[in-house]
Enzyme design. Structure first.
Site, short mmCIF file in Angstrom:
data_model
loop_
_atom_site.label_atom_id
_atom_site.label_comp_id
_atom_site.label_asym_id
_atom_site.label_seq_id
_atom_site.Cartn_x
_atom_site.Cartn_y
_atom_site.Cartn_z
N ASP A 15 102.90 -37.83 -78.12
CA ASP A 15 102.13 -38.95 -78.63
C ASP A 15 101.87 -39.17 -80.18
O ASP A 15 102.00 -37.98 -80.83
CB ASP A 15 100.43 -38.79 -78.07
CG ASP A 15 99.73 -40.14 -78.01
OD1 ASP A 15 100.31 -41.16 -78.29
OD2 ASP A 15 98.67 -39.74 -77.51
N ASN A 30 103.65 -41.55 -82.11
CA ASN A 30 104.83 -41.93 -82.78
C ASN A 30 104.38 -43.43 -83.77
O ASN A 30 104.76 -43.49 -84.57
CB ASN A 30 105.77 -42.51 -81.71
CG ASN A 30 106.57 -41.33 -81.21
OD1 ASN A 30 106.18 -40.28 -81.48
ND2 ASN A 30 107.27 -41.72 -79.93
N TRP A 40 102.28 -42.51 -86.72
CA TRP A 40 103.31 -41.80 -87.59
C TRP A 40 103.85 -42.93 -88.49
O TRP A 40 103.93 -42.76 -89.66
CB TRP A 40 104.18 -40.78 -86.96
CG TRP A 40 104.98 -39.97 -87.85
CD1 TRP A 40 104.93 -38.95 -88.28
CD2 TRP A 40 106.54 -40.50 -88.42
NE1 TRP A 40 106.23 -38.40 -88.95
CE2 TRP A 40 106.91 -39.29 -88.99
CE3 TRP A 40 107.37 -41.45 -88.17
CZ2 TRP A 40 108.15 -39.22 -89.49
CZ3 TRP A 40 108.38 -41.76 -88.76
CH2 TRP A 40 109.01 -40.43 -89.60
N HIS A 73 109.14 -43.97 -82.92
CA HIS A 73 109.83 -43.69 -81.65
C HIS A 73 111.18 -43.12 -82.12
O HIS A 73 111.60 -42.22 -81.34
CB HIS A 73 109.97 -44.94 -80.79
CG HIS A 73 108.62 -45.43 -80.17
ND1 HIS A 73 107.58 -44.79 -80.03
CD2 HIS A 73 108.26 -46.64 -80.09
CE1 HIS A 73 106.54 -45.44 -79.34
NE2 HIS A 73 106.75 -46.61 -79.71
N TRP A 82 104.18 -50.16 -69.76
CA TRP A 82 104.59 -51.63 -69.78
C TRP A 82 103.91 -52.61 -70.28
O TRP A 82 104.51 -53.79 -70.39
CB TRP A 82 105.14 -51.97 -68.13
CG TRP A 82 106.15 -51.36 -67.66
CD1 TRP A 82 105.78 -50.27 -66.60
CD2 TRP A 82 107.58 -51.10 -67.81
NE1 TRP A 82 106.87 -49.67 -66.00
CE2 TRP A 82 107.88 -50.05 -66.62
CE3 TRP A 82 108.47 -52.09 -68.51
CZ2 TRP A 82 109.28 -49.94 -66.81
CZ3 TRP A 82 109.98 -51.68 -68.35
CH2 TRP A 82 110.33 -50.63 -67.60
N ARG A 106 102.73 -52.64 -73.20
CA ARG A 106 103.12 -52.82 -74.53
C ARG A 106 103.75 -54.07 -75.10
O ARG A 106 104.34 -54.56 -74.16
CB ARG A 106 103.86 -51.34 -75.17
CG ARG A 106 102.98 -50.23 -75.03
CD ARG A 106 103.60 -49.22 -75.66
NE ARG A 106 102.80 -48.15 -75.70
CZ ARG A 106 102.76 -47.04 -76.32
NH1 ARG A 106 103.56 -46.95 -77.41
NH2 ARG A 106 101.80 -46.09 -76.11
N LEU A 141 118.37 -24.66 -70.02
CA LEU A 141 116.99 -25.20 -69.62
C LEU A 141 117.13 -26.65 -69.07
O LEU A 141 118.00 -27.23 -69.32
CB LEU A 141 116.38 -25.56 -71.36
CG LEU A 141 115.18 -26.40 -71.28
CD1 LEU A 141 114.13 -25.70 -72.31
CD2 LEU A 141 115.51 -27.67 -72.01
N LEU A 188 95.02 -35.86 -70.18
CA LEU A 188 96.31 -36.04 -69.59
C LEU A 188 97.00 -37.30 -69.16
O LEU A 188 97.97 -37.14 -69.09
CB LEU A 188 96.25 -34.84 -68.44
CG LEU A 188 95.98 -33.41 -68.74
CD1 LEU A 188 96.00 -32.48 -67.50
CD2 LEU A 188 96.91 -32.76 -69.65
C1 FPP Z 1 103.78 -42.09 -77.81
O1 FPP Z 1 103.54 -42.43 -78.85
C2 FPP Z 1 105.31 -42.38 -77.55
C3 FPP Z 1 105.91 -42.79 -76.62
C4 FPP Z 1 105.11 -43.90 -75.45
C5 FPP Z 1 107.37 -43.04 -76.38
C6 FPP Z 1 107.95 -41.58 -76.64
C7 FPP Z 1 109.18 -41.51 -76.31
C8 FPP Z 1 110.19 -40.62 -77.00
C9 FPP Z 1 109.78 -40.13 -78.05
C10 FPP Z 1 111.50 -40.64 -76.62
C11 FPP Z 1 111.90 -41.31 -75.15
C12 FPP Z 1 113.12 -41.04 -74.70
C13 FPP Z 1 113.71 -41.75 -73.78
C14 FPP Z 1 114.63 -40.96 -72.70
C15 FPP Z 1 112.94 -42.98 -73.25
P1 FPP Z 1 102.54 -44.05 -79.34
O2 FPP Z 1 103.26 -45.00 -79.22
O3 FPP Z 1 101.62 -44.09 -78.05
O4 FPP Z 1 101.86 -43.53 -80.62
P2 FPP Z 1 100.39 -44.02 -81.11
O5 FPP Z 1 99.32 -43.49 -79.97
O6 FPP Z 1 100.24 -43.61 -82.43
O7 FPP Z 1 100.36 -45.71 -80.96
#
Ligand code: FPP
Length: 249
Positions: A25, A27, A30, A42, A74, A76, A136, A204
Protein backbone atom coordinates in the site's frame (compact mmCIF):
# COMPACT_ATOMS: atom_id res chain seq x y z
CA UNK A 1 21.14 -18.30 14.51
CA UNK A 2 22.43 -15.86 11.98
CA UNK A 3 22.46 -12.13 11.68
CA UNK A 4 22.10 -9.87 8.68
CA UNK A 5 22.82 -6.17 8.41
CA UNK A 6 19.82 -3.95 7.71
CA UNK A 7 21.25 -0.46 7.15
CA UNK A 8 23.55 -0.07 10.16
CA UNK A 9 21.41 -2.04 12.61
CA UNK A 10 21.98 -5.76 13.05
CA UNK A 11 18.83 -7.82 12.74
CA UNK A 12 18.75 -11.27 14.30
CA UNK A 13 16.92 -13.78 12.18
CA UNK A 14 16.50 -17.10 13.95
CA UNK A 15 13.20 -17.91 12.34
CA UNK A 16 12.41 -17.13 8.76
CA UNK A 17 8.63 -16.95 8.15
CA UNK A 18 7.80 -19.63 5.62
CA UNK A 19 4.87 -17.75 4.12
CA UNK A 20 4.77 -13.95 4.04
CA UNK A 21 1.72 -12.01 2.84
CA UNK A 22 2.18 -8.40 1.78
CA UNK A 23 -0.42 -5.67 1.37
CA UNK A 24 1.54 -3.34 -0.88
CA UNK A 25 0.00 0.00 0.00
CA UNK A 26 1.01 3.62 -0.50
CA UNK A 27 2.00 3.77 -4.18
CA UNK A 28 -0.34 6.71 -4.85
CA UNK A 29 0.93 8.73 -1.88
CA UNK A 30 4.53 7.98 -2.83
CA UNK A 31 3.90 9.43 -6.30
CA UNK A 32 1.97 12.42 -4.93
CA UNK A 33 4.89 13.34 -2.66
CA UNK A 34 6.97 13.57 -5.84
CA UNK A 35 4.28 15.56 -7.68
CA UNK A 36 3.87 12.68 -10.13
CA UNK A 37 0.75 10.86 -11.33
CA UNK A 38 -0.39 7.89 -9.21
CA UNK A 39 0.66 5.39 -11.88
CA UNK A 40 4.27 6.48 -11.38
CA UNK A 41 3.92 5.02 -7.88
CA UNK A 42 2.62 1.69 -9.24
CA UNK A 43 5.62 1.45 -11.58
CA UNK A 44 7.97 2.08 -8.64
CA UNK A 45 5.92 -0.44 -6.64
CA UNK A 46 6.58 -3.08 -9.25
CA UNK A 47 10.33 -2.47 -8.88
CA UNK A 48 10.07 -2.75 -5.08
CA UNK A 49 8.26 -6.04 -5.57
CA UNK A 50 11.09 -7.39 -7.67
CA UNK A 51 13.70 -6.48 -5.02
CA UNK A 52 11.63 -7.87 -2.15
CA UNK A 53 10.91 -11.11 -4.03
CA UNK A 54 14.59 -11.80 -4.66
CA UNK A 55 15.52 -10.88 -1.06
CA UNK A 56 12.79 -13.17 0.32
CA UNK A 57 13.93 -15.97 -1.94
CA UNK A 58 17.56 -15.58 -0.78
CA UNK A 59 16.41 -15.68 2.85
CA UNK A 60 14.64 -19.00 2.30
CA UNK A 61 11.02 -17.79 2.44
CA UNK A 62 8.84 -20.43 0.77
CA UNK A 63 5.78 -18.41 -0.27
CA UNK A 64 5.23 -14.69 -0.84
CA UNK A 65 1.58 -13.76 -1.43
CA UNK A 66 1.23 -10.19 -2.64
CA UNK A 67 -2.04 -8.26 -2.76
CA UNK A 68 -1.72 -6.75 -6.23
CA UNK A 69 -5.39 -5.91 -6.92
CA UNK A 70 -8.46 -6.42 -4.75
CA UNK A 71 -12.02 -6.99 -5.94
CA UNK A 72 -12.71 -3.47 -4.61
CA UNK A 73 -9.96 -1.84 -6.70
CA UNK A 74 -12.16 -1.83 -9.85
CA UNK A 75 -13.79 1.34 -8.47
CA UNK A 76 -10.60 3.32 -9.14
CA UNK A 77 -10.40 5.64 -12.16
CA UNK A 78 -10.39 3.64 -15.38
CA UNK A 79 -6.93 4.90 -16.43
CA UNK A 80 -5.39 3.70 -13.19
CA UNK A 81 -7.09 0.30 -13.38
CA UNK A 82 -5.82 -0.11 -16.96
CA UNK A 83 -2.30 0.85 -15.90
CA UNK A 84 -2.23 -1.73 -13.09
CA UNK A 85 -3.71 -4.39 -15.37
CA UNK A 86 -1.00 -3.58 -17.92
CA UNK A 87 1.84 -4.01 -15.40
CA UNK A 88 2.27 -7.74 -16.12
CA UNK A 89 2.17 -7.01 -19.87
CA UNK A 90 4.75 -4.20 -19.63
CA UNK A 91 7.02 -5.57 -16.94
CA UNK A 92 7.02 -9.33 -17.17
CA UNK A 93 9.35 -9.49 -20.22
CA UNK A 94 12.10 -8.01 -18.06
CA UNK A 95 10.94 -9.29 -14.69
CA UNK A 96 10.07 -12.96 -15.24
CA UNK A 97 13.52 -14.01 -16.59
CA UNK A 98 15.06 -12.64 -13.35
CA UNK A 99 12.52 -14.56 -11.27
CA UNK A 100 13.22 -17.67 -13.33
CA UNK A 101 17.01 -17.36 -12.81
CA UNK A 102 16.29 -17.24 -9.09
CA UNK A 103 14.21 -20.45 -9.23
CA UNK A 104 11.03 -18.51 -8.31
CA UNK A 105 7.72 -20.11 -9.23
CA UNK A 106 4.88 -17.72 -10.14
CA UNK A 107 1.32 -18.58 -9.14
CA UNK A 108 -1.86 -16.61 -8.56
CA UNK A 109 -5.11 -16.48 -6.62
CA UNK A 110 -8.20 -14.47 -7.47
CA UNK A 111 -11.12 -14.38 -9.87
CA UNK A 112 -9.49 -14.58 -13.28
CA UNK A 113 -12.66 -14.18 -15.37
CA UNK A 114 -12.76 -10.40 -15.07
CA UNK A 115 -9.11 -9.80 -15.96
CA UNK A 116 -8.27 -8.40 -19.40
CA UNK A 117 -7.12 -11.12 -21.79
CA UNK A 118 -3.58 -9.70 -22.20
CA UNK A 119 -3.11 -9.50 -18.41
CA UNK A 120 -4.17 -13.09 -18.03
CA UNK A 121 -1.95 -14.16 -20.93
CA UNK A 122 1.10 -12.46 -19.39
CA UNK A 123 0.39 -14.08 -16.02
CA UNK A 124 -0.24 -17.52 -17.51
CA UNK A 125 2.99 -17.26 -19.53
CA UNK A 126 4.89 -16.47 -16.29
CA UNK A 127 3.19 -19.36 -14.48
CA UNK A 128 3.99 -21.73 -17.34
CA UNK A 129 7.64 -20.62 -17.71
CA UNK A 130 8.36 -21.02 -13.99
CA UNK A 131 6.18 -24.13 -13.48
CA UNK A 132 9.08 -26.47 -12.72
CA UNK A 133 10.95 -24.11 -10.39
CA UNK A 134 11.38 -25.33 -6.85
CA UNK A 135 12.25 -22.13 -4.98
CA UNK A 136 10.07 -19.36 -3.57
CA UNK A 137 6.46 -19.30 -4.76
CA UNK A 138 5.46 -15.76 -5.75
CA UNK A 139 1.69 -15.87 -5.41
CA UNK A 140 -0.11 -12.87 -6.95
CA UNK A 141 -3.48 -12.07 -5.37
CA UNK A 142 -5.14 -10.43 -8.33
CA UNK A 143 -8.82 -9.56 -8.37
CA UNK A 144 -8.83 -11.31 -5.02
CA UNK A 145 -11.31 -10.78 -2.18
CA UNK A 146 -11.29 -12.94 0.95
CA UNK A 147 -15.03 -12.98 1.60
CA UNK A 148 -15.72 -13.88 -2.03
CA UNK A 149 -13.18 -16.71 -1.67
CA UNK A 150 -14.97 -18.10 1.41
CA UNK A 151 -18.39 -17.65 -0.23
CA UNK A 152 -17.25 -19.62 -3.24
CA UNK A 153 -15.85 -22.39 -0.98
CA UNK A 154 -19.18 -22.64 0.89
CA UNK A 155 -21.04 -22.87 -2.41
CA UNK A 156 -18.78 -25.66 -3.68
CA UNK A 157 -19.08 -27.60 -0.42
CA UNK A 158 -22.90 -27.21 -0.46
CA UNK A 159 -22.97 -28.54 -4.01
CA UNK A 160 -20.79 -31.53 -3.05
CA UNK A 161 -23.16 -32.28 -0.14
CA UNK A 162 -26.12 -32.02 -2.51
CA UNK A 163 -24.38 -34.40 -4.94
CA UNK A 164 -23.79 -36.82 -2.03
CA UNK A 165 -20.01 -36.53 -2.46
CA UNK A 166 -19.77 -35.21 1.12
CA UNK A 167 -21.69 -35.49 4.38
CA UNK A 168 -22.15 -32.34 6.49
CA UNK A 169 -20.14 -34.13 9.19
CA UNK A 170 -17.12 -34.29 6.83
CA UNK A 171 -16.81 -30.50 6.86
CA UNK A 172 -13.73 -29.77 8.94
CA UNK A 173 -11.30 -26.85 8.95
CA UNK A 174 -8.91 -28.89 6.83
CA UNK A 175 -11.63 -29.66 4.31
CA UNK A 176 -12.65 -26.00 4.06
CA UNK A 177 -9.00 -25.07 3.43
CA UNK A 178 -9.03 -27.50 0.49
CA UNK A 179 -11.83 -25.49 -1.14
CA UNK A 180 -10.02 -22.15 -0.81
CA UNK A 181 -7.89 -20.60 -3.54
CA UNK A 182 -4.71 -21.28 -1.55
CA UNK A 183 -5.21 -25.05 -1.90
CA UNK A 184 -2.57 -25.09 -4.66
CA UNK A 185 0.13 -24.04 -2.16
CA UNK A 186 2.20 -26.68 -0.36
CA UNK A 187 0.11 -27.89 2.60
CA UNK A 188 2.53 -26.66 5.27
CA UNK A 189 2.76 -23.16 3.82
CA UNK A 190 -0.84 -22.33 3.00
CA UNK A 191 -1.30 -19.86 5.85
CA UNK A 192 0.92 -16.79 6.13
CA UNK A 193 3.17 -16.73 9.20
CA UNK A 194 3.60 -13.00 8.76
CA UNK A 195 1.49 -10.35 7.05
CA UNK A 196 3.09 -7.01 6.27
CA UNK A 197 1.10 -3.89 5.41
CA UNK A 198 2.90 -0.77 4.31
CA UNK A 199 1.86 2.91 4.36
CA UNK A 200 0.53 3.18 7.91
CA UNK A 201 -2.94 1.68 7.40
CA UNK A 202 -3.87 -0.72 10.22
CA UNK A 203 -6.26 -3.22 8.64
CA UNK A 204 -6.27 -6.33 6.48
CA UNK A 205 -8.81 -5.16 3.87
CA UNK A 206 -10.24 -8.58 2.95
CA UNK A 207 -6.77 -10.12 2.43
CA UNK A 208 -6.68 -13.84 3.30
CA UNK A 209 -9.24 -13.65 6.18
CA UNK A 210 -9.34 -17.44 6.69
CA UNK A 211 -5.62 -18.03 6.25
CA UNK A 212 -4.55 -15.14 8.51
CA UNK A 213 -6.21 -16.52 11.67
CA UNK A 214 -2.83 -16.99 13.39
CA UNK A 215 -0.61 -14.73 11.28
CA UNK A 216 1.65 -12.23 12.96
CA UNK A 217 0.83 -8.73 11.70
CA UNK A 218 3.46 -6.11 10.91
CA UNK A 219 2.46 -2.57 10.05
CA UNK A 220 4.91 0.06 8.88
CA UNK A 221 4.46 3.67 7.78
CA UNK A 222 6.96 3.10 4.94
CA UNK A 223 5.23 3.50 1.56
CA UNK A 224 5.40 0.40 -0.64
CA UNK A 225 7.84 1.76 -3.30
CA UNK A 226 10.31 2.46 -0.45
CA UNK A 227 9.91 -1.00 1.06
CA UNK A 228 13.15 -2.68 0.02
CA UNK A 229 15.37 -5.46 1.41
CA UNK A 230 16.33 -3.51 4.56
CA UNK A 231 12.64 -3.06 5.41
CA UNK A 232 11.94 -6.75 4.84
CA UNK A 233 14.76 -7.60 7.24
CA UNK A 234 13.27 -5.25 9.84
CA UNK A 235 9.88 -6.95 9.51
CA UNK A 236 11.44 -10.40 9.88
CA UNK A 237 13.48 -9.13 12.84
CA UNK A 238 10.23 -8.02 14.51
CA UNK A 239 8.66 -11.41 13.69
CA UNK A 240 11.57 -13.03 15.53
CA UNK A 241 10.68 -11.08 18.67
CA UNK A 242 7.09 -12.41 18.67
CA UNK A 243 6.01 -15.55 20.52
CA UNK A 244 3.50 -17.50 18.50
CA UNK A 245 1.30 -19.55 20.79
CA UNK A 246 -1.56 -20.57 18.46
CA UNK A 247 -3.99 -20.32 21.36
CA UNK A 248 -1.72 -22.24 23.77
CA UNK A 249 0.34 -20.80 26.61
C1 FPP B 1 -1.76 0.21 -3.41
O1 FPP B 1 -1.32 1.54 -3.43
C2 FPP B 1 -1.24 -0.54 -4.55
C3 FPP B 1 -1.99 -1.14 -5.52
C4 FPP B 1 -3.45 -1.10 -5.57
C5 FPP B 1 -1.39 -1.88 -6.63
C6 FPP B 1 -0.06 -2.46 -6.32
C7 FPP B 1 0.43 -3.36 -7.36
C8 FPP B 1 1.72 -3.57 -7.65
C9 FPP B 1 2.82 -2.83 -7.02
C10 FPP B 1 2.15 -4.59 -8.61
C11 FPP B 1 1.03 -5.21 -9.34
C12 FPP B 1 1.41 -6.41 -10.01
C13 FPP B 1 0.61 -7.02 -10.88
C14 FPP B 1 0.99 -8.34 -11.38
C15 FPP B 1 -0.66 -6.42 -11.34
P1 FPP B 1 -2.42 2.69 -3.50
O2 FPP B 1 -2.63 3.03 -4.93
O3 FPP B 1 -3.65 2.26 -2.78
O4 FPP B 1 -1.70 3.85 -2.77
P2 FPP B 1 -2.39 5.01 -1.89
O5 FPP B 1 -3.05 4.32 -0.72
O6 FPP B 1 -1.23 5.85 -1.48
O7 FPP B 1 -3.34 5.71 -2.78
Amino acid sequence: MFGLKAKSKKVVLDKIPRHIGIIMDGNGRWAKKRLKPRVFGHKAGMEALQEVTIAASELGVKVLTVYAFSTENWSRPQDEVSFIMDLPVTFFDKYVPILHENNVKVQMIGETHRLPEETLNALNAAIEKTRRNTGLILNFALNYGGRAEITSAVRLIAQDVLDAKLNPGDVTEDLIANYLMTDHLPYLYRDPDLIIRTSGELRLSNFLPWQSAYSELYFTSVLWPDFKKAELLKAIGEYNRRHRRFGGV
